[in-house]
Write an enzyme that holds these catalytic residues in place. Structure first.
Site, short mmCIF file in Angstrom:
data_model
loop_
_atom_site.label_atom_id
_atom_site.label_comp_id
_atom_site.label_asym_id
_atom_site.label_seq_id
_atom_site.Cartn_x
_atom_site.Cartn_y
_atom_site.Cartn_z
N HIS A 453 0.78 -1.26 0.18
CA HIS A 453 -0.11 0.06 -0.04
C HIS A 453 0.96 1.26 0.08
CE1 HIS A 453 -3.05 2.93 2.22
NE2 HIS A 453 -3.24 2.73 0.91
N GLU A 465 2.95 0.45 3.50
CA GLU A 465 2.41 -0.54 4.23
C GLU A 465 2.42 -1.85 3.56
OE1 GLU A 465 -0.67 1.51 7.17
OE2 GLU A 465 -1.51 1.33 5.12
P1 NAI Z 1 -6.37 5.51 -11.64
O1 NAI Z 1 -7.73 5.45 -12.03
O2 NAI Z 1 -5.34 6.42 -11.95
O3 NAI Z 1 -5.63 4.10 -12.40
C1 NAI Z 1 -6.09 2.93 -12.91
C2 NAI Z 1 -5.52 2.48 -14.04
O4 NAI Z 1 -5.75 0.92 -14.11
C3 NAI Z 1 -6.40 2.89 -15.43
O5 NAI Z 1 -5.28 3.42 -15.85
C4 NAI Z 1 -7.14 2.03 -16.00
O6 NAI Z 1 -7.17 1.98 -17.31
C5 NAI Z 1 -6.20 0.71 -15.43
N1 NAI Z 1 -6.90 -0.82 -15.60
C6 NAI Z 1 -8.30 -1.07 -15.47
N2 NAI Z 1 -8.52 -2.01 -15.85
C7 NAI Z 1 -7.21 -2.82 -16.07
C8 NAI Z 1 -6.89 -4.04 -16.44
N3 NAI Z 1 -7.55 -4.79 -16.57
N4 NAI Z 1 -5.78 -4.37 -16.75
C9 NAI Z 1 -4.61 -3.24 -16.61
N5 NAI Z 1 -5.20 -1.82 -16.40
C10 NAI Z 1 -6.23 -1.90 -16.16
O7 NAI Z 1 -6.47 4.95 -10.18
P2 NAI Z 1 -5.29 5.06 -9.08
O8 NAI Z 1 -5.69 6.19 -8.35
O9 NAI Z 1 -3.92 5.03 -9.87
O10 NAI Z 1 -5.49 3.85 -8.05
C11 NAI Z 1 -5.09 2.59 -8.47
C12 NAI Z 1 -5.26 1.84 -7.24
O11 NAI Z 1 -4.38 2.27 -6.09
C13 NAI Z 1 -6.50 1.65 -6.70
O12 NAI Z 1 -6.46 0.23 -6.01
C14 NAI Z 1 -6.43 2.57 -5.29
O13 NAI Z 1 -7.24 2.36 -4.27
C15 NAI Z 1 -5.08 2.35 -5.21
N6 NAI Z 1 -4.35 3.47 -4.34
C16 NAI Z 1 -4.79 4.82 -4.73
C17 NAI Z 1 -4.33 5.83 -3.89
C18 NAI Z 1 -4.43 7.36 -4.38
O14 NAI Z 1 -4.11 8.22 -3.68
N7 NAI Z 1 -5.01 7.32 -5.53
C19 NAI Z 1 -3.39 5.70 -2.80
C20 NAI Z 1 -3.30 4.27 -2.42
C21 NAI Z 1 -3.82 3.32 -2.96
#
Ligand code: NAI
Length: 714
Positions: A453, A465
């Site tokens: 995390h 984490e």
């Molecule tokens: P984001 O929306 O910027 O990126 C997600 C990406 O995953 C998108 O580019 C999307 O096209 C891609 N994606 C969707 N389906 C896919 C697949 N089948 N294969 C490959 N790529 C695929 O989201 P973000 O903010 O980067 O978050 C990603 C993860 O990180 C989530 O689980 C979120 O909870 C976690 N997270 C986010 C934080 C934040 O501050 N944004 C902090 C800590 C964890």
């Protein structure tokens, strides 16, 4: 000629009239100036002064990328009284006075880290040569431990770089890189690492013939006239008070010492420096900051599992699923810091392109700030590639998943990637709210599934984490911990319960802010109460930064898991429904103009059906509610074994959410209060505001037996 009998850290060779003294502390990865090293230095200088064959001296390090890391902190923490600390400072000053007054010129040849006592040593030399290399960093970080440079640093810095340069360094502890060090006069010459020694020897020989005339540092008016200095000092004091919120006495003491030194001369200044050092060394602020330093140092050596720890799987290639905000940040940090090959995969080609661009932006920023050479930047860039298929994934040792926050999707990508990766490959999810053990249910090798995390933005936030699922194997844990550390993170290992540690303790704190708002307490009053308590930003500012949608969703997960105690304050959903997502769409608790915050948005209140009351005159009751909500939850999380020990929780809170470092973290803060006071406060809050404040059973138990979270001797 070579070597002195009995010499341990220092080796001396004499080459054509120049003695090269090499400092290389045996059995240690860093050079530290301990009492023993100081004594050795004095003996060495005695011998060199008497040696007619020696006309000049070069001090250089035998360690890779390290001149001197500073004074020995173990010696410092053993100090019990201000008098002892003052005496230690006087001893350090005496040794360096000796170097400064040496009839034979001394040249410091600096490559790599040159911090604290190391910089003071360099400042006492008559000439300083540094390598023009990104690893060469000079700083006076003492204030970060709640003290000031105590071996002459506060006195020699202003005489070397001028008043403004000295304040800039001593009050902040900031890192100065080679080019800037030359510009400000902190060093006299820059050279390539390969010729450092020979250039230093030549300079020493030259100096033995003729001492250079030193240029006067800084500007005439601001750095050297009494009037100019008074203006600079007044401004610096105001800025320091603003930045430290009055919580940190050391920067102000450094400022005073520099002032006294310039006004009353070196001798008086040195005495004043030692007295200030003595007073600060035994403050609770300094004790807490040193404990945090030791905690992070200990974590760097912690494999993450109870010994005996298996060897981590070597990670040469990293696969990342999801090239979004987090995926691109992880890719850039892994290439930059761990130097591994990274393959980014996303479902859509344009997103792959955007992710690669975002990663390139992070690398480019490092080059612009000169913490990387162009060549290193280009090399990091070449390590990152991307696509929409699994090309290259069969060779990956670790996969980090950062796709949308959706269980079914995460399980689907897990199945897909397991079909193409080797049996030992580790699968880490970056989920913030989904249980790792649930994701692992889709795996045919759940022992290799874990959580990593990261916090956003990944390249800046220091914490990671590592989340251990029910079936995660120890080797998977040590692999994730070791790789997180290679990425430059401070890693804590946490249990797979909702919120892990950081979001677990954040949830009741944010909820309490919501309760206050629902009661009509103005947004800015709540935020100000918490910045005064020591947080870098208040809870509403934080929510705006994180995103109200993200915060509300995470809060919902916590409420579902923990029930009434973590019930979300009514109304926050209404703000999301009203299209308020925070900074990212320019509408949150605050208004934003051209990306800049522009005051509280009063239209928030009607959406919540709240009429704001006048700002309460006393911030203490507000801060008490928010702080105790967090402290109490930290105690509960430890009961649930979410963190393995209080140390990890303290580090997590400080590095994950900016818990005030001078309070040492939630467990140190509770120990400082004492469990009986904490329990009495929580019971009072529970009577007034509800059962959510019922004290954690472990606190009640500690209060009953007079115990504390940490052993009470340190
Ligand atoms: P984001 O929306 O910027 O990126 C997600 C990406 O995953 C998108 O580019 C999307 O096209 C891609 N994606 C969707 N389906 C896919 C697949 N089948 N294969 C490959 N790529 C695929 O989201 P973000 O903010 O980067 O978050 C990603 C993860 O990180 C989530 O689980 C979120 O909870 C976690 N997270 C986010 C934080 C934040 O501050 N944004 C902090 C800590 C964890």
């Amino acid at each position: 000629m070579s070597d002195e009998a009995g010499s341990r850290a220092l080796t001396t060779t004499v080459e054509d009239g120049v003695a090269v003294v090499t400092l290389d502390l045996p059995g240690e990865s860093v050079n530290k100036l301990s009492r023993a090293v100081r004594e050795e230095f004095e003996a060495t200088f005695d011998a060199l002064e008497r040696d007619g064959a020696v006309r000049a001296v070069v001090v250089i390090s035998g360690k890779e990328d390290m001149f001197v890391a500073g004074a020995d902190i173990e010696e410092f923490v053993a100090l019990r009284t201000a008098e002892e600390a003052t005496a230690l400072s006087r001893q350090g000053q005496a040794m360096l006075d000796r170097v400064a007054a040496s009839p034979k010129p001394v040249v410091a040849a600096i490559h790599g880290t040159c911090l604290g006592g190391g910089l003071e040593l360099a400042l006492a030399c008559q000439y300083r040569i540094a390598t023009d290399h990104p690893k060469t960093v000079l700083a006076s970080p003492e204030v970060q431990l709640g003290i000031i440079p105590g071996a002459g640093g506060c006195n020699r810095l202003p005489r070397t770089v001028g008043l403004r340069g000295a304040l800039d360094m001593a009050l902040t502890g900031k890192n100065i890189r080679a080019a800037k060090a030359l510009k400000m006069g902190l060093v006299d010459e820059l050279v390539a690492p390969a010729i450092l020694r020979s250039v230093a020897v030549a300079a020493a020989r030259r100096l033995a013939e003729r001492r250079p005339r030193r240029r006067q540092p800084g500007s005439w008016f601001l750095d050297r006239t009494a009037l100019g200095q008074a203006v600079v000092l007044r401004k610096a004091r105001a800025m320091t008070l603003h930045q430290t919120g009055g919580h940190y006495p050391a920067p102000l003491a450094a400022l005073d010492t520099i002032r006294v030194s310039l006004a009353q001369g070196l001798e008086h200044g040195l005495r004043y420096e030692a007295e200030q050092f003595g007073k600060l060394a035994v403050t609770s602020v300094s004790r807490r900051l040193v404990e945090v330093f030791f905690a992070t140092t200990a974590l760097k050596k912690d494999p993450g599992v109870t010994p005996p720890a298996p060897a981590p799987r070597p990670v040469e290639r990293l696969g990342i699923l999801g090239a979004g905000f987090m995926g691109s940040g992880i890719a850039a940090t892994a290439a930059l810091t761990a130097g591994v090959g990274v393959r980014l995969k996303d479902a859509e080609l344009p997103r792959v392109g955007a992710g690669l661009k975002a990663a390139a932006g992070i690398v480019g920023e490092r080059v612009r700030r000169r913490s990387l050479t162009r060549r290193e930047g280009a090399r990091a860039q070449l390590l990152i590639s991307g696509g929409t298929d699994f090309a290259g994934f069969h060779r990956a040792d670790l996969i980090i998943e950062a796709v949308f926050e959706d269980l079914a999707l995460k399980q689907q990508v897990l199945r897909e990637v397991e079909a193409v990766t080797g049996a030992g490959c580790v699968f880490a999810s970056n989920t913030s709210t989904i249980p790792i053990s649930r994701i692992a249910e889709a795996s045919c090798r759940p022992e290799t599934v874990i959580g990593m995390h990261f916090f956003s933005p990944v390249h800046r936030m220091p914490l990671l984490e590592v989340v251990v699922g029910e079936r995660t194997a120890p080797q998977t844990v040590v692999t994730a911990v070791a790789f997180g550390r290679r990425m430059g993170k401070t890693v804590i290992v946490v249990r797979d319960l909702p919120g892990f540690f950081v979001n677990r303790i954040l949830a009741p704190y944010i909820n309490e802010a919501g309760h206050l708002l629902a009661e009509g307490v103005p947004i800015e009053s709540v935020d100000r109460a918490m910045t005064r308590w020591g947080f870098p930003v208040g809870p509403f500012t934080l929510l705006d930064e994180v995103g109200l949608d993200v915060g509300t969703k995470a809060g919902g997960v916590m409420q579902e898991a923990f029930g009434d105690r973590l019930r979300q304050a009514i109304g926050l959903h209404a703000l999301v429904a009203d299209g308020r997502l925070g900074r990212k769409n320019g509408r949150g608790f605050y208004r934003y103009k051209a990306g800049k915050r522009a005051g509280v948005d009063p239209s928030v209140y009607p959406v919540l059906g709240v009429t704001p009351r006048p700002a309460p005159p006393d911030a203490h009751p507000l801060a008490e509610r928010l702080a105790f909500a967090m402290l109490n939850e930290a105690a509960r999380a430890l009961e649930d074994r979410v963190v393995r020990q209080p140390r990890d929780g303290d580090v997590g809170a400080i590095f994950g959410i900016g818990f005030p470092p001078w309070r040492g973290g939630p467990f140190r803060a509770l120990d400082a209060l004492g469990a009986p006071v904490a329990v009495a406060t929580l019971e009072r809050l529970a009577n007034t505001h509800g059962d959510r404040f019922q004290p954690a059973p472990s606190l009640v138990e500690l209060a009953a037996r007079g115990g504390s979270f940490y052993p009470s001797d340190r």
